[in-house]
Scaffold this motif. Structure first.
Motif, PDB file in Angstrom:
ATOM      1  N   SER A  83      -0.950   1.282  -1.469  1.00  0.00           N
ATOM      2  CA  SER A  83      -1.656   1.765  -0.285  1.00  0.00           C
ATOM      3  C   SER A  83      -1.799   3.280  -0.256  1.00  0.00           C
ATOM      4  N   VAL A  84      -0.903   4.004  -0.925  1.00  0.00           N
ATOM      5  CA  VAL A  84      -0.999   5.461  -0.920  1.00  0.00           C
ATOM      6  C   VAL A  84      -2.258   5.936  -1.644  1.00  0.00           C
ATOM      7  N   SER A  85      -2.796   5.096  -2.528  1.00  0.00           N
ATOM      8  CA  SER A  85      -4.009   5.453  -3.265  1.00  0.00           C
ATOM      9  C   SER A  85      -5.280   4.994  -2.560  1.00  0.00           C
ATOM     10  N   SER A  86      -5.150   4.292  -1.443  1.00  0.00           N
ATOM     11  CA  SER A  86      -6.322   3.875  -0.672  1.00  0.00           C
ATOM     12  C   SER A  86      -6.874   5.078   0.099  1.00  0.00           C
ATOM     13  N   TYR A  87      -8.181   5.095   0.298  1.00  0.00           N
ATOM     14  CA  TYR A  87      -8.796   6.265   0.940  1.00  0.00           C
ATOM     15  C   TYR A  87     -10.191   5.906   1.447  1.00  0.00           C
ATOM     16  N   THR A  88     -10.786   6.835   2.204  1.00  0.00           N
ATOM     17  CA  THR A  88     -12.144   6.697   2.723  1.00  0.00           C
ATOM     18  C   THR A  88     -13.010   7.824   2.166  1.00  0.00           C
ATOM     19  N   ASP A  89     -14.261   7.526   1.882  1.00  0.00           N
ATOM     20  CA  ASP A  89     -15.186   8.558   1.401  1.00  0.00           C
ATOM     21  C   ASP A  89     -16.472   8.509   2.212  1.00  0.00           C
ATOM     22  N   TRP A  90     -17.179   9.625   2.241  1.00  0.00           N
ATOM     23  CA  TRP A  90     -18.451   9.695   2.936  1.00  0.00           C
ATOM     24  C   TRP A  90     -19.346  10.725   2.245  1.00  0.00           C
ATOM     25  N   SER A  91     -20.647  10.579   2.434  1.00  0.00           N
ATOM     26  CA  SER A  91     -21.599  11.498   1.826  1.00  0.00           C
ATOM     27  C   SER A  91     -22.911  11.482   2.596  1.00  0.00           C
TER      28      SER A  91
END
Length: 247
Positions: free
Chosen positions: A189-197
């Motif tokens: 879970s520490v490698s989970s993330y959100t991205d946006w552009s």
């Protein structure tokens, strides 16, 4: 009599000209295209795959009018070497089927990411199944890993969900594409993330197109050979150019 005949012939010629203008050419059985391009930074799901450096990219696509399609795409990369491997390229193979149900366009398929000669302890090659639905300008897509995800141990059943939309702007033939995505890494879970552009696109015609994107993520993904660590998830602007040839 001659006047009536002349009028009839004029009417027939006019009707033929009108039909020629309004009749659409038949849909081809298939389309085949190839593309080549470059970007100032290869960002995938918000994370730099090229250590914040430029990358060369290209691919080919075949699509049948039935909705079936297959394709391949490749890019230069640096992250495998940063992780201790040897691969300099990513090669993707994909295929799927597009169809409509009511106002929604659906796309289901499979995507295989290959990193030839990677020589990593955990194989980074990854297979994902995906389904996407498009309604108006918006597309919602779900991708599910049926293998380990990009070299993460015990990460099968990780997933990525993203929402995109494409809007035609009233200036200079520009398009605007906002994007929001979330990567969940199973058992990590520490490698989970959100991205946006946010991406501006321009089609110049004759196969040439360009894009300018602002990309950011919720993670600090420090990678690279020590002591030259780079934050591969930091906010940046990415410029891309591409040429597409239709056979």
């Amino acid at each position: 009599m001659k006047a009536k005949l002349a009028a009839l012939l004029s009417l027939l010629f006019a009707s033929g000209a009108l039909m020629a203008q309004t009749t659409k050419p038949p849909e081809p059985d298939y389309t085949l295209s190839a593309n080549i391009g470059a970007v100032t930074d290869y960002r995938y799901r918000g994370i730099s795959q090229s250590r914040l450096k430029p990358a060369i990219q290209g691919g080919a696509d075949f699509a049948h009018k039935s909705g079936f399609y297959i394709g391949t795409w490749a890019s230069s990369i640096k992250w495998i070497k940063d992780a201790g491997g040897d691969a300099n390229a990513e090669v993707d193979l994909y295929g799927g089927y597009k169809f409509t149900t009511g106002p929604v366009g659906l796309d289901v398929g499979v995507l295989r990411y290959l990193y030839p000669g990677s020589s990593m302890p955990i194989n980074p090659d990854t297979t994902e199944l995906y389904i996407a639905g498009t309604w108006g300008p918006a597309t919602l897509k779900y991708s599910h890993a049926v293998t380990n995800l990009f070299g993460f141990a015990d990460s099968k059943n990780s997933y990525y969900v993203d929402l995109n939309a494409t809007f035609e702007l009233p200036w200079y033939g520009l398009t605007l594409t906002p994007h929001l995505g979330h990567q969940s890494v199973n058992n990590n879970s520490v490698s989970s993330y959100t991205d946006w552009s946010l991406t501006l696109g321009k089609d110049f015609g004759n196969g040439f197109s360009a894009s300018l994107a602002y990309v950011d993520t919720s993670t600090d993904a420090y990678r690279g050979p020590a002591p030259d660590l780079k934050n591969l998830g930091k906010a940046t602007a990415v410029l891309g150019v591409k040429y597409t040839y239709n056979f």
